[in-house]
Each structure stands twice: as structure tokens, then as C-alpha cells.
Scaffold this active site. Structure first.
Site, PDB file in Angstrom:
ATOM      1  N   ASP A 144       9.105 -10.091   1.895  1.00 42.76           N
ATOM      2  CA  ASP A 144       8.041 -11.097   1.717  1.00 42.76           C
ATOM      3  C   ASP A 144       7.656 -11.284   0.249  1.00 42.76           C
ATOM      4  O   ASP A 144       7.516 -12.414  -0.226  1.00 42.76           O
ATOM      5  CB  ASP A 144       6.774 -10.700   2.499  1.00 42.76           C
ATOM      6  CG  ASP A 144       7.060 -10.411   3.955  1.00 42.76           C
ATOM      7  OD1 ASP A 144       7.828 -11.164   4.562  1.00 42.76           O
ATOM      8  OD2 ASP A 144       6.522  -9.420   4.476  1.00 42.76           O
ATOM      9  N   HIS A 177      19.647   0.696   2.617  1.00 41.24           N
ATOM     10  CA  HIS A 177      18.593   1.660   2.277  1.00 41.24           C
ATOM     11  C   HIS A 177      17.638   1.144   1.218  1.00 41.24           C
ATOM     12  O   HIS A 177      16.428   1.363   1.300  1.00 41.24           O
ATOM     13  CB  HIS A 177      19.265   2.943   1.794  1.00 41.24           C
ATOM     14  CG  HIS A 177      18.327   4.056   1.465  1.00 41.24           C
ATOM     15  ND1 HIS A 177      17.426   4.569   2.375  1.00 41.24           N
ATOM     16  CD2 HIS A 177      18.129   4.763   0.315  1.00 41.24           C
ATOM     17  CE1 HIS A 177      16.734   5.548   1.810  1.00 41.24           C
ATOM     18  NE2 HIS A 177      17.139   5.673   0.559  1.00 41.24           N
ATOM     19  N   ARG A 196      25.564   7.871  -4.856  1.00 45.73           N
ATOM     20  CA  ARG A 196      25.470   7.354  -3.498  1.00 45.73           C
ATOM     21  C   ARG A 196      26.530   6.307  -3.157  1.00 45.73           C
ATOM     22  O   ARG A 196      27.087   6.299  -2.066  1.00 45.73           O
ATOM     23  CB  ARG A 196      24.081   6.726  -3.392  1.00 45.73           C
ATOM     24  CG  ARG A 196      23.530   6.680  -2.051  1.00 45.73           C
ATOM     25  CD  ARG A 196      22.068   6.398  -2.148  1.00 45.73           C
ATOM     26  NE  ARG A 196      21.300   7.616  -2.212  1.00 45.73           N
ATOM     27  CZ  ARG A 196      19.975   7.644  -2.243  1.00 45.73           C
ATOM     28  NH1 ARG A 196      19.293   6.518  -2.236  1.00 45.73           N
ATOM     29  NH2 ARG A 196      19.336   8.782  -2.272  1.00 45.73           N
ATOM     30  N   SER A 208       7.524   1.843   3.150  1.00 47.65           N
ATOM     31  CA  SER A 208       8.662   2.741   2.935  1.00 47.65           C
ATOM     32  C   SER A 208       8.262   4.094   2.356  1.00 47.65           C
ATOM     33  O   SER A 208       8.940   5.093   2.607  1.00 47.65           O
ATOM     34  CB  SER A 208       9.664   2.090   1.980  1.00 47.65           C
ATOM     35  OG  SER A 208      10.290   1.012   2.611  1.00 47.65           O
ATOM     36  N   ALA A 218       3.494   2.489  -5.079  1.00 51.33           N
ATOM     37  CA  ALA A 218       3.325   1.550  -6.193  1.00 51.33           C
ATOM     38  C   ALA A 218       1.979   0.837  -6.098  1.00 51.33           C
ATOM     39  O   ALA A 218       1.219   0.772  -7.078  1.00 51.33           O
ATOM     40  CB  ALA A 218       4.472   0.538  -6.204  1.00 51.33           C
ATOM     41  N   ARG A 253      20.905   2.659  -7.503  1.00 56.77           N
ATOM     42  CA  ARG A 253      19.789   3.546  -7.854  1.00 56.77           C
ATOM     43  C   ARG A 253      20.168   5.017  -7.714  1.00 56.77           C
ATOM     44  O   ARG A 253      20.776   5.424  -6.718  1.00 56.77           O
ATOM     45  CB  ARG A 253      18.599   3.247  -6.932  1.00 56.77           C
ATOM     46  CG  ARG A 253      17.427   4.159  -7.152  1.00 56.77           C
ATOM     47  CD  ARG A 253      16.255   3.744  -6.309  1.00 56.77           C
ATOM     48  NE  ARG A 253      16.504   3.846  -4.891  1.00 56.77           N
ATOM     49  CZ  ARG A 253      16.412   4.949  -4.179  1.00 56.77           C
ATOM     50  NH1 ARG A 253      16.103   6.106  -4.767  1.00 56.77           N
ATOM     51  NH2 ARG A 253      16.616   4.932  -2.879  1.00 56.77           N
ATOM     52  N   GLY A 309      13.725  12.797   0.618  1.00 54.32           N
ATOM     53  CA  GLY A 309      14.259  13.666  -0.431  1.00 54.32           C
ATOM     54  C   GLY A 309      13.208  14.093  -1.430  1.00 54.32           C
ATOM     55  O   GLY A 309      12.951  15.289  -1.610  1.00 54.32           O
ATOM     56  N   HIS A 368      22.763   3.692   2.094  1.00 47.67           N
ATOM     57  CA  HIS A 368      22.699   5.158   2.076  1.00 47.67           C
ATOM     58  C   HIS A 368      23.869   5.695   2.881  1.00 47.67           C
ATOM     59  O   HIS A 368      24.126   5.233   3.995  1.00 47.67           O
ATOM     60  CB  HIS A 368      21.372   5.634   2.676  1.00 47.67           C
ATOM     61  CG  HIS A 368      21.060   7.061   2.354  1.00 47.67           C
ATOM     62  ND1 HIS A 368      21.759   8.104   2.904  1.00 47.67           N
ATOM     63  CD2 HIS A 368      20.151   7.620   1.513  1.00 47.67           C
ATOM     64  CE1 HIS A 368      21.273   9.249   2.435  1.00 47.67           C
ATOM     65  NE2 HIS A 368      20.296   8.975   1.582  1.00 47.67           N
ATOM     66  N   GLU A 383      20.096  16.084  -5.654  1.00 42.41           N
ATOM     67  CA  GLU A 383      20.677  15.068  -4.771  1.00 42.41           C
ATOM     68  C   GLU A 383      21.823  14.408  -5.499  1.00 42.41           C
ATOM     69  O   GLU A 383      22.084  14.712  -6.675  1.00 42.41           O
ATOM     70  CB  GLU A 383      19.616  14.036  -4.370  1.00 42.41           C
ATOM     71  CG  GLU A 383      18.556  14.589  -3.433  1.00 42.41           C
ATOM     72  CD  GLU A 383      17.549  13.532  -3.021  1.00 42.41           C
ATOM     73  OE1 GLU A 383      17.770  12.881  -2.002  1.00 42.41           O
ATOM     74  OE2 GLU A 383      16.553  13.355  -3.731  1.00 42.41           O
ATOM     75  N   SER A 414       0.808  -1.225   0.000  1.00 47.00           N
ATOM     76  CA  SER A 414       0.000   0.000   0.000  1.00 47.00           C
ATOM     77  C   SER A 414       0.836   1.267   0.000  1.00 47.00           C
ATOM     78  O   SER A 414       0.417   2.297   0.514  1.00 47.00           O
ATOM     79  CB  SER A 414      -0.940  -0.015   1.207  1.00 47.00           C
ATOM     80  OG  SER A 414      -0.184  -0.134   2.399  1.00 47.00           O
ATOM     81  N   GLY A 415       2.039   1.214  -0.589  1.00 50.86           N
ATOM     82  CA  GLY A 415       2.815   2.430  -0.793  1.00 50.86           C
ATOM     83  C   GLY A 415       2.451   3.049  -2.132  1.00 50.86           C
ATOM     84  O   GLY A 415       1.393   2.750  -2.710  1.00 50.86           O
TER      85      GLY A 415
END
Ligand code: SIN
Length: 544
Positions: A232, A363, A302, A60, A33, A398, A66, A253, A132, A30-31
């Protein structure tokens, strides 16, 4: 290329389903996506069920600070965004997927704004964009200063609440997929806590499943990920025959607030945007050690910053380095980074007057369920989007603030094709996979093995130790069947595959850092490690 073979459970031990229901599509997670997929599918398929392991906002997305990257600013172009993404990805991105991301990104963000997300604006009324690590332009849209994820989550939940045709089941853990005779999706088993008639384990028969269940950060002892990120979705998909790709590319991170050697679980993130606004790293003697490391110095990609911090920690025997953001001043801190300011203060550090202790921590999982450009996995009827997926956009590392964008763009794409591909509602075939479960009590040991031997800096000896120890854990059988054991078994399954992939990749690339193979090796390792499982036996293959 040798392919390790290991035994983990072919499916999770669980009680027989005590209830049954049906839907056209089940969205797991349920984020950004999951909720985007559900909202876009509305009106195209009849019954949509969103299931989420905790409450709607526990994943998340809520924690993203950011922002969301897209070529929205004057003079910026998708091509420049593409170039920065490819450079960060260290030769392991899928170019086509990156093109989809950067070309469709701006419209996807505009749609999020139209949905009611309140991004920050400059005094002249233009969308406020920041920079960033790895970006050559200001292209990160943010909200509430440093509360971008929370604002996006709020707007999406508000939209879901206005969509009575989407049913939401909270506190629901996806246990395993139910497969039809053709090996495609027939449904899934769920464990639901405290939902009236739907309590305990049940079966949902459905025509498609969209996995949007997030990452695997809890594999490590210190992570910016929330407690629900136990891999999961990846484990469920792997057990059902889906290919997992690029698992070894776990991003650490660089600037996670260091809370002491015994601190465990989710740790406070100090957004890269703080460096984007002028903060810089220093060692214990005040040296700005990122200068000379990279042309972008403190705003290098990063992996470059995380490695420089680690190297300086090792050289000086320190547990952390420092971030200096004192010159930003109180007023700026309060307006631009209110969440980070409050969190740091709650741990006794005032960024207005103090240096912030920082160290790298887990991260983001750049790998996951391998998908095509439309979010399809290799299992008919199974789609994946967001951190659980490996769409190919992140490669070996990423680019900052590309993750919310990936979930948004590829969920829209899934909703474009899925309704035309819906399978019939098929009965589940008899499940011949061997059930197993390891005890929840092994979890701390598992995290310790992964953190000390498969963490930011890896070598053959540590990896061999790790795989041996993980195999031993796989031999222990749980006496109690509960959520802790299901999650720990999922963590073990993913850890095993991750450690195997990290062992086989004898090079340093992006976020995968091998002490014993410090160079990138494009001759041997320009491809991807794909993991497949057959009844608990995993094998890895290097594919192009
Ligand atoms: C950050 O704010 O530094 C994290 C953003 C991201 O992970 O993309």
C-alpha cells in the site's frame, strides 16, 4: 532503453471524506520503523498520529525471527559489516547509505536495549550474537531465541503506550495522499473501520507523512510476510509522484517450510539462524548440495542458497529440499528456536527427529520508495523508512538481519531532520488524477501470474506473459468499493512496475535471477530502475 508505459489508476476510487482531522506528522505503519519514528519525533513536533492498517503488532516486525545485525561483538567492526552488506548487495548498494547503517547501527541497537528490549545473553552476561547467511562474524542479536521481532514490537508498543502525546489509530488504511498546489504533502485520506466518530473514509490534513508501512510480499502466492503486506505505501507514494527504485529485487528466503502445492498466503519461516547454529541442506538422496557452491556453504548469501535449492528442485523434479537440524538436539531446539519448533510441530514435522521440508518463498522487498540518507523522498513532506523505502542499503539482495536495523537507523535520521523541515499546513489542491479500482476478486489470479512468471526464476517469455495478463486485469473495474479492492489495486500497481523492471533488467544480479541472462552485466545494468507515475501512466528509467 525502452520504457514500458502502462495504465493503472491515478488514484483510488473512494467515497468523499466523511470526517476531517489535522496533525503535524502522520506516521503510516506500526512496526520497528514507524514506532521508532513516532517515539523519536515526540517532543519535537506537537501532534503525531500513528495509523496502522490492522492492530499495532500485525506487521512484519512481529514475525522477524533471526534478529538484528550490528557490529557489537568483540573484534567486529562496522567496516566488516559494511563489507558483508556490499557483497550481498551484488554491486547495487549505495555505499554512503550502507556506511550510515553500519556506523549508526550499534548505537541504535543500544538505544533499543535502553528502551527495554530484552535481547538474549550468554551465560557470562554478554549479549548473545549469532551468525546468518553472508555474515563473516557472529553479529546478530536475538531475543526469546527466535522471537526477536515480537520482543522488539512488545518493547516499542509499551513505550508508545506511555506516550499519550502520540495518537494511534488502528484499522486505518491509507488510501491516497492529498497534495498541495506545490506538489508536496498536504495530508492523506484514510479508511478507518469501527473507530467511533472516525468511521469510514476521512481526510487528515498534515505537514508531513512518514511512510513505514512495510513490504509487498502478498504480491506472491507464498510469502513469509503477513496478510497486511500488500504494497500500500509504495502504491500510495507512486500515485503521488514519488520515485520507486529497485522493485525487481525481491528477496526469496531459501528456507521457508514447504506445506504442499496448494498452500497459500503467509508461510512458516525457518530462520537462517538455524543454519547459523549448524543445520544444513540436503537433497532427497541426502547430499549436502551447498558444499562446493560457495565458500560459506550453507551460510552463503541468501540469493546463492535460494538459487542452489531451486536448481536442485528443477534437476530432481522435486517441490522442495530438506533442512537437517536433528543433530542440534531437543534441549537446544527448545531453548534456541522455541517458536520455529512449535510451528513445525503444528504442521506435523518434529525438527528434533525429522528433516524439515523447505523451499524458497517471497520474503523481502529490497526496493521501494527512493529516499536520500535522511529518509526524504522526492515529494516534499513525504518520508519513507523500513521495507517500504529504498534507502540503498540492500542493493540487489539484502544481507540477513539488516532489515530491522535499517528501519531503526533511518527512522532515527528522519526524526533528526523532519522537525526542522516541517511544511506549513497547506490546503489540498483539487485532485485531477483519474480514479480507478480493480475488483478484490482478482487477487488470486494476480498472485498466480506473479508467482509463476515473475517469481524466483524469470525469463523474457514469462515476463511478457505476465505484463500482458496484468494489463488485462487493469482493464477490469470494481463494482464494490472496499478494502479488498483497494489492496488489490495497490498490489496490481506494484506488480506492474515490478514486472516491467524485471523485464528490462536483462541480467542476473542478487535476488533478480534471469534464466535467459544468467550473468551479471555491469556494463549495461550497474544502475537502478526508477519508476515514476503520472496520472496512472508509469514509466521506467535506468539511472545511475
Ligand atoms: C531469518 O531469520 O532467516 C530472516 C532474517 C532476515 O530476513 O533478515
Amino acid at each position: 532503453m525502452s520504457t514500458p508505459v502502462r495504465r493503472v489508476p491515478g488514484r483510488l476510487i473512494a467515497p468523499e471524506p466523511g470526517w476531517t482531522t489535522a496533525a503535524d506528522v502522520v506516521v503510516v505503519g506500526s512496526g520497528i520503523a514507524g514506532l521508532t519514528a513516532a517515539l523519536r519525533l515526540r517532543g519535537q513536533v506537537e501532534k503525531i498520529l500513528v495509523v496502522t492498517k490492522d492492530v499495532l503488532a500485525a506487521g512484519s516486525t512481529q514475525w522477524a525471527q533471526g534478529g538484528i545485525a550490528a557490529a557489537l561483538g568483540p573484534g567486529d567492526t562496522p567496516e566488516e559489516h559494511e563489507q558483508d552488506t556490499l557483497v550481498a548487495g551484488a554491486g547495487a548498494c549505495d555505499r554512503e547509505a550502507v556506511r550510515v547503517l553500519v556506523n549508526e547501527g550499534p548505537d541504535a541497537v543500544r538505544e533499543l536495549i535502553a528502551l527495554g528490549t530484552n535481547f538474549d545473553h550468554d551465560p557470562d552476561g554478554e549479549l548473545s550474537l549469532t551468525r546468518e547467511g553472508g555474515h563473516h562474524r557472529d553479529r546478530i542479536a536475538h531475543a526469546g531465541g527466535d522471537a526477536t521481532g515480537a520482543e522488539i514490537q512488545r518493547a516499542l508498543i509499551a513505550a508508545i503506550e506511555q506516550a499519550p502525546e502520540i495518537e494511534v489509530v488502528q484499522h486505518a488504511l491509507a488510501v491516497d495522499l492529498l497534495l498541495a498546489e506545490d506538489g508536496g504533502v498536504a495530508g492523506l485520506t484514510l479508511h478507518v473501520m469501527g473507530e467511533g466518530q472516525r468511521d469510514g473514509v476521512g481526510a487528515v490534513h498534515c505537514r508531513a507523512v512518514v511512510l513505514a508501512s512495510g513490504g509487498l510480499g502478498q504480491v506472491f502466492s507464498q510469502t513469509t510476510n503477513p496478510a497486511v503486506s500488500t504494497g500500500d505505501g509504495m502504491a500510495v507514494a507512486l500515485r503521488a509522484g514519488a520515485v520507486l527504485r529497485d522493485l525487481e529485487f525481491v528477496q526469496f528466503h531459501p528456507t521457508v517450510m514447504y506445506l504442499g502445492p496448494d498452500s497459500h498466503g503467509q508461510q512458516p519461516l525457518i530462520s537462517e539462524a538455524v543454519r547459523g547454529e549448524g543445520a544444513f541442506l540436503v537433497d532427497f538422496e541426502g547430499n549436502r548440495f551447498m558444499q562446493g557452491e560457495h565458500e560459506l556453504a550453507d551460510l552463503a548469501p541468501r540469493d546463492v542458497v535460494a538459487k542452489a535449492i531451486m536448481r536442485r528442485m528443477i534437476e530432481t523434479g522435486q517441490q522442495h529440499m530438506w533442512l537437517d537440524a536433528r543433530h542440534l538436539g531437543r534441549e537446544f531446539w527448545e531453548r534456541r528456536f522455541p517458536t520455529i519448533l512449535a510451528t513445525a510441530r503444528s504442521h506435523g514435522v518434529d525438527p528434533v527427529t525429522d528433516l524439515i521440508p523447505v523451499a524458497p518463498a517471497c520474503h523481502y522487498a529490497s526496493g521501494g520508495v527512493r529516499t536520500d540518507l535522511w529518509g526524504r523522498s522526492n515529494v516534499p513532506g513525504l518520508y519513507a523508512t523500513g521495507e517500504v523505502a529504498c534507502s540503498g542499503v540492500h542493493g540487489a539482495n539484502r544481507l540477513a538481519s539488516n532489515s530491522l536495523l535499517e528501519g531503526l537507523v533511518f527512522s532515527r535520521r528522519i526524526a533528526d531532520v523532519l522537525p526542522g523541515e516541517l511544511r506549513p499546513l497547506l490546503p489540498p489542491a483539487p485532485d485531477t488524477r483519474t480514479p480507478g479500482l480493480v475488483p478484490g476478486g482478482l487477487r488470486r489470479e494476480l498472485e498466480e501470474i506473479m508467482t509463476t512468471r515473475v517469481g524466483v526464476l524469470r525469463n523474457a517469455t514469462g515476463l511478457a506473459d505476465a505484463t500482458g495478463l496484468l494489463d488485462k486485469l487493469a482493464g477490469v473495474t470494481a463494482e464494490v468499493v472496499d478494502q479488498e479492492s483497494w489492496e488489490t489495486t495497490n498490489l496490481l500497481t506494484i506488480s506492474t512496475a515490478l514486472a516491467d523492471a524485471a523485464t528490462l533488467r536483462e541480467e542476473t544480479r542478487g535476488s533478480h535471477w534471469r534464466e535467459d541472462f544468467p550473468e551479471r552485466d555491469d556494463v549495461r545494468f550497474s544502475g537502478h530502475f526508477d519508476v515514476v507515475m503520472d496520472d496512472g501512466t508509469t514509466t521506467l528509467e535506468l539511472s545511475s
